[in-house]
Design a protein around this motif. Structure first.
Motif, short mmCIF file in Angstrom:
data_model
loop_
_atom_site.label_atom_id
_atom_site.label_comp_id
_atom_site.label_asym_id
_atom_site.label_seq_id
_atom_site.Cartn_x
_atom_site.Cartn_y
_atom_site.Cartn_z
N ALA A 77 -2.17 -17.30 77.48
CA ALA A 77 -1.56 -16.11 76.73
C ALA A 77 -2.17 -14.84 77.20
O ALA A 77 -3.30 -14.64 77.19
N GLU A 78 -1.18 -13.89 77.55
CA GLU A 78 -1.58 -12.49 77.97
C GLU A 78 -2.11 -11.99 76.66
O GLU A 78 -3.14 -10.87 77.02
N ARG A 79 -1.70 -12.00 75.57
CA ARG A 79 -1.96 -11.38 74.34
C ARG A 79 -1.53 -12.39 73.13
O ARG A 79 -0.93 -13.35 73.37
N LEU A 168 3.42 -13.00 61.45
CA LEU A 168 2.46 -12.56 61.71
C LEU A 168 1.90 -12.64 63.02
O LEU A 168 2.03 -13.67 63.69
N ARG A 169 1.19 -11.43 63.31
CA ARG A 169 0.65 -11.45 64.72
C ARG A 169 -0.31 -12.44 64.87
O ARG A 169 -1.12 -13.05 64.11
N GLY A 170 -0.11 -13.36 66.33
CA GLY A 170 -1.17 -14.49 66.64
C GLY A 170 -0.72 -15.51 65.86
O GLY A 170 -1.32 -16.54 66.12
N ALA A 171 0.38 -15.56 65.27
CA ALA A 171 0.75 -16.71 64.33
C ALA A 171 1.00 -18.17 65.38
O ALA A 171 0.73 -19.21 64.99
N ASP A 172 1.68 -17.82 66.47
CA ASP A 172 2.16 -18.61 67.53
C ASP A 172 1.03 -19.23 68.23
O ASP A 172 0.65 -20.47 68.51
N ARG A 173 0.32 -18.12 69.20
CA ARG A 173 -0.81 -18.27 70.02
C ARG A 173 -1.75 -17.04 69.97
O ARG A 173 -1.26 -16.01 69.90
N ARG A 174 -2.97 -17.37 70.30
CA ARG A 174 -4.06 -16.37 70.44
C ARG A 174 -4.16 -15.92 71.73
O ARG A 174 -3.84 -16.79 72.59
N VAL A 178 -4.08 -21.59 76.34
CA VAL A 178 -3.31 -22.44 77.25
C VAL A 178 -1.75 -22.50 76.86
O VAL A 178 -1.64 -23.17 75.83
N LEU A 179 -0.93 -21.93 77.56
CA LEU A 179 0.57 -22.00 77.17
C LEU A 179 1.30 -23.05 78.05
O LEU A 179 2.01 -23.91 77.51
N LEU A 180 0.87 -23.25 79.23
CA LEU A 180 1.37 -24.22 80.22
C LEU A 180 0.16 -24.79 81.13
O LEU A 180 -0.63 -23.96 81.52
N SER A 181 0.15 -26.14 81.08
CA SER A 181 -0.70 -26.72 81.87
C SER A 181 -0.22 -27.28 83.33
O SER A 181 0.75 -27.46 83.60
#
Length: 430
Positions: A77-79, A168-174, A178-181
């Motif tokens: 994740a970029e952000r 909320l900010r960051g609720a899905d990913r921080r 790793v988003l894709l492997s």
């Protein structure tokens, strides 16, 4: 025993004794004329072929070219996602403690910096996807309020809750998650993830350059006039179609007559330019089956030849001097397509670095006879999630019905026929 296809003038009993004593129940022994032939079992042929799968390397492609490819890097994740406290509904943003009616002091559209919600009985009109105004901690949907003359009054049945309709900010990913492997197939949603994280290019498995060589004096071009003793070329189109459905794009088709020197010449040219070579015809035991000897002269090492299966028993597999994977498929159309589904496509899947799926098991809807000494492959229609409707063909040359089939199922050798309800392994055409 290193050789997987043996044609020696040894007695059948000696060979059987040797194989049993060695504990290698991986072969079938049969007589062919005056010769003894040892055939590799299907499972061992698969294992040998896949052990030579290797890979075709890695390349960097644009986002537009990445669809359907196999990812060869982890994407982080970029952000934070979402990158801000995001409004989930059209309506108003307010402080939870505020009492209605509220003065609407502005509009917070999507794509604009956050407004500041001042103290007091005030609110801000917000749109779906916009950033939550600073100081607000609650969003009320537009259908629960009445807006008139810049004032918002409550008309809902249930009082609002603190934090409602705020993503909320960051609720899905921080950031850094790793988003894709590596090893993942890139679908449309995966491309969305890449785009959302600024990935204009990505590293993927390189796809092989594949050559298809069809042999046979009886074959003519599709558009040519055809004599009663001739047939139009079709195997190369079937093989090409299965490869394209599998994601392979760089495919070249070639044809050669039943000629030993001509076969050798074209093989030299093909091997120099391709990672994978798929040959149709010329691999059996007839007087015009020149392919195995031509491959040997071209420097291709034979890994195995002939398998205890029907159709597709004469399958040949080897490796070129530069690591080329070479398949020699029988010329009969059903045999060729069976071998493509059972051996060629699984090797390409492994070589691409993709995740190999668990075996697809289907339930037979009708009985099918087994072969006592060979694995049998039967075309089927797939019905629902887990049913296979068997549609046996009378000969391996009868391929006109295969267009209505979804693939094949595998029946192990035995004396007891497969009955309705038996679970069998399925291989699709792509």
């Amino acid at each position: 025993m290193d050789t997987t296809s043996i044609e020696h003038e040894l007695s059948l009993s000696v060979i059987v004794h040797y194989l049993v004593q060695a504990g290698k129940l991986l072969y079938r022994v049969q007589r062919h004329g005056g010769r003894v032939v040892v055939l590799l079992q299907v499972e061992e042929a698969e294992k040998k072929a896949l052990s030579y799968a290797g890979d075709f390397g890695i390349e960097r492609v644009s986002l537009e070219q990445a669809i359907g490819r196999v990812l060869r890097e982890d994407i982080k994740a970029e952000r934070d996602q979402p990158p801000y406290n995001r409004v989930m509904m059209d309506g108003i943003a307010l402080r939870y403690e505020s009492a209605f009616p509220l003065e609407c002091v502005g509009l917070q559209p999507a794509g604009q910096p956050p407004m500041v919600l001042e103290e007091g009985r005030v609110c801000v009109e917000v749109t779906t996807g916009s950033v939550l105004p600073e100081g607000a901690d609650c969003v009320v949907p537009i259908e629960h309020i009445h807006l008139e003359a810049g004032m918002a009054s409550w008309k809902g049945d249930v009082l609002p809750q603190r934090g409602q309709f705020i993503h909320l900010r960051g609720a899905d990913r921080r950031k850094g998650d790793v988003l894709l492997s590596s090893g993942q197939h890139l679908t449309g949603p995966a491309l969305a993830v890449l785009a959302a994280n600024g990935m204009t290019h990505v590293h993927v498995s390189r796809l092989p350059a594949v050559a298809i060589l069809v042999t046979g004096d009886e074959l003519v071009e599709v558009e040519a006039s055809v004599q009663p003793w001739q047939i139009r070329r079709s195997n190369d189109y079937a093989i090409m179609g299965m490869l394209r459905q599998h994601g392979i794009q760089e495919i070249a088709r070639f044809f050669v007559h039943d000629d030993a020197e001509g076969t050798l010449r074209i093989l030299h040219n093909i091997l120099d330019m391709h990672d994978v070579v798929v040959i149709s015809g010329g691999v059996s035991m007839g007087p015009f089956d020149f392919v195995p000897r031509a491959l040997e002269k071209a420097g291709v090492q034979q890994i195995f030849h002939k398998i205890a299966q029907r159709p597709g028993g004469p399958l040949w597999f080897g490796q070129g001097q530069e690591g080329q994977r070479v398949f020699g498929l029988p010329g009969n159309p059903v045999s060729a397509m069976v071998c493509m589904a059972r051996y060629v496509l699984p090797l390409l899947t492994r070589a691409s670095g993709g995740r190999e799926c668990d075996a697809v098991m289907l339930r037979l809807t009708g009985p099918v006879s087994r072969l006592a000494q060979r694995t049998r492959f039967v075309p089927v229609q797939r019905r629902g999630r887990d049913e296979a409707v068997p549609c046996p063909v009378p000969t391996s040359g009868d391929f006109m019905t295969l267009a209505h089939m979804d693939g094949i199922v595998e029946l192990s050798p035995g004396d007891v026929d497969a009955d309705i309800g038996e679970m069998v392994r399925f291989y699709g055409w792509s």
